[in-house]
Design a protein around this motif. Structure first.
Motif, PDB file in Angstrom:
ATOM      1  N   ASP A  98      49.837  33.115  78.230  1.00 21.66           N
ATOM      2  CA  ASP A  98      51.109  33.688  77.792  1.00 21.66           C
ATOM      3  C   ASP A  98      51.276  33.463  76.292  1.00 21.66           C
ATOM      4  N   GLU A 106      58.705  39.009  78.727  1.00 26.81           N
ATOM      5  CA  GLU A 106      58.037  37.819  78.209  1.00 26.81           C
ATOM      6  C   GLU A 106      58.124  36.631  79.158  1.00 26.81           C
ATOM      7  N   LYS A 124      55.436  43.632  74.884  1.00 23.87           N
ATOM      8  CA  LYS A 124      54.215  43.395  75.647  1.00 23.87           C
ATOM      9  C   LYS A 124      54.064  44.514  76.669  1.00 23.87           C
ATOM     10  N   PHE A 140      42.139  37.193  73.322  1.00 23.45           N
ATOM     11  CA  PHE A 140      42.596  38.510  72.882  1.00 23.45           C
ATOM     12  C   PHE A 140      42.010  38.792  71.512  1.00 23.45           C
ATOM     13  N   GLN A 171      45.833  39.285  88.106  1.00 24.15           N
ATOM     14  CA  GLN A 171      44.989  39.242  86.924  1.00 24.15           C
ATOM     15  C   GLN A 171      43.504  39.293  87.273  1.00 24.15           C
ATOM     16  N   CYS A 197      45.192  42.868  71.484  1.00 24.38           N
ATOM     17  CA  CYS A 197      44.703  43.486  72.715  1.00 24.38           C
ATOM     18  C   CYS A 197      44.173  42.414  73.658  1.00 24.38           C
ATOM     19  N   HIS A 198      44.662  42.444  74.899  1.00 25.59           N
ATOM     20  CA  HIS A 198      44.297  41.450  75.904  1.00 25.59           C
ATOM     21  C   HIS A 198      43.382  42.026  76.982  1.00 25.59           C
ATOM     22  N   CYS A 238      52.759  44.417  68.513  1.00 29.05           N
ATOM     23  CA  CYS A 238      52.911  44.373  69.968  1.00 29.05           C
ATOM     24  C   CYS A 238      51.642  43.822  70.606  1.00 29.05           C
ATOM     25  N   HIS A 239      51.715  43.660  71.922  1.00 28.61           N
ATOM     26  CA  HIS A 239      50.570  43.246  72.738  1.00 28.61           C
ATOM     27  C   HIS A 239      50.217  44.399  73.671  1.00 28.61           C
ATOM     28  N   ARG A 298      46.102  39.489  80.514  1.00 24.48           N
ATOM     29  CA  ARG A 298      46.053  38.291  79.660  1.00 24.48           C
ATOM     30  C   ARG A 298      45.575  37.069  80.429  1.00 24.48           C
ATOM     31  N   ASN A 330      50.269  50.618  74.525  1.00 22.70           N
ATOM     32  CA  ASN A 330      51.674  50.522  74.118  1.00 22.70           C
ATOM     33  C   ASN A 330      52.351  51.887  74.199  1.00 22.70           C
ATOM     34  N   TYR A 333      48.589  43.486  78.261  1.00 21.21           N
ATOM     35  CA  TYR A 333      49.101  42.140  78.507  1.00 21.21           C
ATOM     36  C   TYR A 333      49.024  41.776  79.994  1.00 21.21           C
TER      37      TYR A 333
END
Length: 193
Positions: free
Chosen positions: A160, A180, A167, A73, A189, A60-61, A150-151, A157, A172, A154
């Motif tokens: 990377d 990616e 992601k 994360f 961000q 988790c980000h 998974c992420h 984040r 999710n 993201y």
């Protein structure tokens, strides 16, 4: 505020969490097949897990996880509340509700050791998110059962992670999937944080 049932004291209502999953302690006579053992950094809080593998495992980000874990994360494994058995220190826990920024036991909340402040889990209404870094894995095969799938979040984040795993911008399967090779958009961000 929690309503006090008739015939009980405020202390009994306040302490009632100790008798419910995930905090109830299983006795030696109960059937609780131990698959893994884990502890906080100082060792005052110890627990066991009975499930062979988590229901899910994610990175988790989100900015809350980044702040609460002081890391880019967090690695979280999802379990049922009944899958955990505290063997020591379940009275040495404290809570934090990030939405109201209080230390009340209000779901969902973050749970940590009151001595070393190691994050133990996030307690939700029905599930818990444990942190696999606290588990004492006995083999590489056991650790691989907790491999993140998974992420999440993201889009928030700070770095990377080119690992080939799906992601997601948010939760999710419930948000936009981020490719990616799409670099961090710094303006986007920092406006989310």
């Amino acid at each position: 505020m929690q309503e006090q049932p008739k015939g009980t004291t405020s202390t009994e209502v306040h302490e009632e969490w100790k008798e419910r999953a995930p905090y109830q302690i299983h006795t030696r006579h109960e059937h609780f097949p131990v698959r893994y053992e884990a502890s906080c950094h100082c060792g005052k809080v110890t627990y066991q897990l009975k499930r062979d593998r988590p229901l899910d495992s994610k990175l988790c980000h989100c900015t809350t996880c980044q702040t609460q874990h002081a890391a880019p994360f967090q690695w979280a494994a999802i379990f049922h509340k009944e899958d955990i058995n505290f063997t020591n220190g379940h009275h040495d826990l404290e809570w934090y509700d990030p939405s109201e920024k209080t230390t009340k036991h209000k779901l969902p909340c973050k749970v940590r050791c009151k001595w070393c402040h190691s994050p133990i889990m996030d307690e939700g209404r029905n599930m818990i998110l444990l942190f696999p870094s606290l588990i004492h894995f006995k083999s590489k095969e056991d650790r691989l059962k907790f491999e993140p799938r998974c992420h999440m979040f993201y889009g928030q984040r700070v770095m990377d992670i080119p690992d080939g795993k799906p992601k997601w911008a948010g939760l999710n399967n419930d948000s936009e999937q981020i490719l990616e090779d799409k670099p961090i958009n710094e303006k986007e961000q920092y406006s989310q944080g």
